[in-house]
Structures are given as C-alpha cells and as structure tokens.
Design a protein around this motif. Structure first.
Motif, PDB file in Angstrom:
ATOM      1  N   MET A 224       0.822  -1.204   0.000  1.00  0.00           N
ATOM      2  CA  MET A 224       0.000   0.000   0.000  1.00  0.00           C
ATOM      3  C   MET A 224       0.859   1.257   0.000  1.00  0.00           C
ATOM      4  O   MET A 224       1.859   1.336   0.704  1.00  0.00           O
ATOM      5  CB  MET A 224      -0.911   0.014   1.225  1.00  0.00           C
ATOM      6  CG  MET A 224      -1.839  -1.180   1.317  1.00  0.00           C
ATOM      7  SD  MET A 224      -2.780  -1.221   2.860  1.00  0.00           S
ATOM      8  CE  MET A 224      -3.760   0.273   2.708  1.00  0.00           C
TER       9      MET A 224
ATOM     10  N   GLN B 170       0.549   4.855   1.225  1.00  0.00           N
ATOM     11  CA  GLN B 170      -0.335   5.625   2.101  1.00  0.00           C
ATOM     12  C   GLN B 170      -0.615   7.027   1.580  1.00  0.00           C
ATOM     13  O   GLN B 170      -1.657   7.612   1.883  1.00  0.00           O
ATOM     14  CB  GLN B 170       0.261   5.698   3.500  1.00  0.00           C
ATOM     15  CG  GLN B 170       0.235   4.361   4.234  1.00  0.00           C
ATOM     16  CD  GLN B 170       0.681   4.494   5.680  1.00  0.00           C
ATOM     17  OE1 GLN B 170       1.757   5.016   5.961  1.00  0.00           O
ATOM     18  NE2 GLN B 170      -0.142   4.025   6.594  1.00  0.00           N
TER      19      GLN B 170
ATOM     20  N   SER C   5      -0.678   8.045  -1.888  1.00  0.00           N
ATOM     21  CA  SER C   5      -1.503   8.028  -3.096  1.00  0.00           C
ATOM     22  C   SER C   5      -2.722   7.126  -2.971  1.00  0.00           C
ATOM     23  O   SER C   5      -3.684   7.278  -3.732  1.00  0.00           O
ATOM     24  CB  SER C   5      -0.667   7.571  -4.293  1.00  0.00           C
ATOM     25  OG  SER C   5      -0.288   6.208  -4.136  1.00  0.00           O
ATOM     26  N   GLY C   6      -2.677   6.171  -2.038  1.00  0.00           N
ATOM     27  CA  GLY C   6      -3.769   5.213  -1.905  1.00  0.00           C
ATOM     28  C   GLY C   6      -3.660   4.035  -2.853  1.00  0.00           C
ATOM     29  O   GLY C   6      -4.537   3.166  -2.873  1.00  0.00           O
TER      30      GLY C   6
ATOM     31  N   ARG D 248      -2.726   0.491  -4.462  1.00  0.00           N
ATOM     32  CA  ARG D 248      -2.545  -0.851  -3.910  1.00  0.00           C
ATOM     33  C   ARG D 248      -2.064  -1.780  -5.021  1.00  0.00           C
ATOM     34  O   ARG D 248      -2.672  -1.845  -6.100  1.00  0.00           O
ATOM     35  CB  ARG D 248      -3.852  -1.381  -3.315  1.00  0.00           C
ATOM     36  CG  ARG D 248      -4.367  -0.571  -2.139  1.00  0.00           C
ATOM     37  CD  ARG D 248      -5.596  -1.208  -1.505  1.00  0.00           C
ATOM     38  NE  ARG D 248      -6.764  -1.126  -2.355  1.00  0.00           N
ATOM     39  CZ  ARG D 248      -7.979  -1.559  -2.003  1.00  0.00           C
ATOM     40  NH1 ARG D 248      -8.157  -2.133  -0.832  1.00  0.00           N
ATOM     41  NH2 ARG D 248      -9.009  -1.429  -2.826  1.00  0.00           N
TER      42      ARG D 248
ATOM     43  N   ASN E  18      -5.039  -0.459  -8.305  1.00  0.00           N
ATOM     44  CA  ASN E  18      -6.005  -0.836  -7.271  1.00  0.00           C
ATOM     45  C   ASN E  18      -6.271  -2.338  -7.313  1.00  0.00           C
ATOM     46  O   ASN E  18      -7.284  -2.801  -7.848  1.00  0.00           O
ATOM     47  CB  ASN E  18      -7.308  -0.058  -7.431  1.00  0.00           C
ATOM     48  CG  ASN E  18      -8.126  -0.039  -6.148  1.00  0.00           C
ATOM     49  OD1 ASN E  18      -7.748  -0.628  -5.138  1.00  0.00           O
ATOM     50  ND2 ASN E  18      -9.257   0.647  -6.186  1.00  0.00           N
TER      51      ASN E  18
END
Length: 321
Positions: A101, A103, A105-106, A108, A130
C-alpha cells in the motif's frame, strides 16, 4: 519497538455459544480448542489477519502503518517482515504474497516477499493501481486477486507467477454493478471461487463456466452479511470451507465506534451436507481465519463485550480444534 509479554493467569471457565471453554493465558498466543479454549495472546496486536504454512503464522499489526509479522505456532520467535496487508504464505514457506500500500496516493499493488532473501517485489504486468487480497493456488504457481477494472467495477485478476502473465477473469454471470470479490482456489487448482455479496460461485478455470452457485441467504439466513473483504479457505482435505461473516442480530460493543458495530462470526461450510456450522463462541468478534491442518483452525478475534469503542486486550490469535 513493540514488545510482547508473557501473561500467565489461572484457568477460568466461561460459558458462551454452546461451548464450555476453559481459558488459560500463556506466553504469546491464544490457543482455542472446540470444547476447551486456551488463550495465548499476542499483546499489542491491533489487527491480526492470520496466514499459516510450514509451521509459521503470519499476522498484521498496526501502529503508524500496517506491518506483517511471523511467529511459530506457539507465538514465539516473532519477526517483523514488511509493511503491507493481506499476507498469505506459500505452502512451502518460501514466499509471501501480499498487498503493498502507498499511504500517500492510496495505490494498492500485489507484491511477493522472498522469505530467504528478505526482499519484496511488485508483480509486473498487472494494470492499474487498485489490486488487493491475493490468494495462492496450493502449488504456488497461480494467484487470484481483486482488481478494479477500467469498466468501473471489481473483477478477478489471475497471475501466473512463473510466466509473469496477467489475465482478467470475468464472470459469465451478471453480478450487478459491483462485480466479484474474495477469489480463492479449489485444492486441486482446477476451479476458482468468488462471491458477489449474495452468492458464492465456483468457476471452471479452463472454460470460465459456472459449475456451482451457493446462496448465502440459503445456508446462513438473511441476518448474515457479506462484504468484499471476506476470506474463504478450504481445509486441506477439502471437506470444510472456513470464513467469517457479520451478523445483523449480534452487535459487538467493542466495535460500537464504527458505523456498523456488527459481530464477526467464524463459520465452516460443509459441502457434502450443504450446511454451515458456527465455530466461534458468542463472546468473541472474529475478523478472519485459516487452517493449520484439516482439524485445526487459526483465527483473529477480540472480546465482543466491554467498553464501547475499546478492544479488551486487543485482537488475539486463536487456535481451535
């Protein structure tokens, strides 16, 4: 640096959920048997999502960020491995697949951690930013995971690890706007399973046809809710399917600060009998579980009673046989 403590308490009896468990707290891990409940708790674990293979338990802790740790089956030799979530160790214990992850940019991504070399690498050729929740086939050559497609819904991604090849696995069934979640493999690797919050589907890997549909309402009742993060795992002998789901009739006072303080319950589905059996006692709120062998499960949970919004003793790792 986080510390673990050996906590030794005298045995005490509890009665809940049809069990008459006996509790004893011994250094580092919580061991729970069907009629006896021995707790050896991992202190300071705020999140514990266990995976097991080759005598090692993998679990998560959260401080500034989520990290994955490993221990032996008795809670000893705890070792930090890497930052990430959704860790699953291969059957031979050589590598771990997990969600890396970012943190800020978000984003995954699916990554692999080499247990011998002690280093991680993001899997190549997977589109987008994602993907999460990868599950390995028993031989470790294939991974299935959730991936957000360009069509704007969740699909299943399949990754051939030796060939470094990615493919989409799209269901021939109309699963609604949200798509599919929670992919996992049959023990022989010939089928892949996934759910759409209402049904569990078994697909043939060769032609993508639906070979079986299982309604959650039929086997669990309408009071049990599924979500996209539910993890399913077959026992090594294939006779039981383990998973945790939430009940709308049972609340967890420790989760009262959350939007839906529902209690997590550990279930085993018996395909031969087409029925579900509740495994966890009523005083525990379960997050997820896995198998250590065909008659023994490991799961993470916390006490469902106590001060509102506070976990009594944090989340623990339990073992049940």
């Amino acid at each position: 640096e986080e510390k673990t403590y050996d906590i030794i308490r005298k045995e005490q009896k509890e009665s809940s959920g049809g069990f008459c468990p006996k509790l004893s707290y011994i250094g580092g891990i919580c061991i729970m048997f069907r009629r006896m409940l021995f707790i050896i708790s991992f202190v300071l674990i705020l999140s514990a999502v266990p995976s097991f293979a080759s005598g090692r338990i993998l679990f998560e802790r959260h401080k500034a960020s989520f990290s994955v740790f490993a221990s032996d089956l008795h809670g000893g030799g705890i070792t930090w491995l890497f930052k990430g979530v959704d860790a699953e160790i291969s059957k031979d214990g050589k590598f771990v697949i997990y969600t890396m992850m970012n943190q800020k940019s978000g984003a995954r991504h699916i990554a692999i951690y080499d247990m011998k070399l002690k280093r991680s690498a993001v899997l190549k050729n997977i589109p987008g930013d994602n993907s999460f929740g990868a599950r390995l086939s028993n031989d470790g050559t294939m991974a299935a995971f959730n991936i957000f497609s360009k069509k704007g819904h969740w699909d299943i991604g399949i990754y051939d690890t030796p060939a470094k090849k990615f493919t989409y696995f799209s269901s021939p069934v109309n699963n609604g706007a949200d798509g599919l979640y929670s992919p996992f493999w049959s023990n022989d690797g010939k089928y892949i399973y996934a759910q759409d919050l209402n049904k569990l589907y078994r697909y043939s890997l060769s032609d993508k046809s639906v070979r079986e549909e299982l309604s959650f309402a039929d086997i669990l009742g309408k009071d049990i809710a599924m979500d996209s993060g539910v993890s399913f795992t077959f026992s090594p002998d294939g006779k039981m399917l383990l998973f945790a789901a939430e009940s709308s009739r049972e609340n967890c006072s420790a989760c009262a600060s959350e939007a839906a303080p529902l209690k997590g319950i550990l279930f085993a589905y018996l395909p031969a009998e087409k029925k579900c059996v509740r495994l966890s006692p009523e005083n525990l709120c379960v997050h997820s579980g896995t198998w250590s062998n065909s008659t023994e499960v490991i799961f993470s949970a916390h006490k469902s009673t106590g001060v509102s919004g506070k976990l009594s003793g944090g989340k623990n790792i339990y073992k049940m046989s």
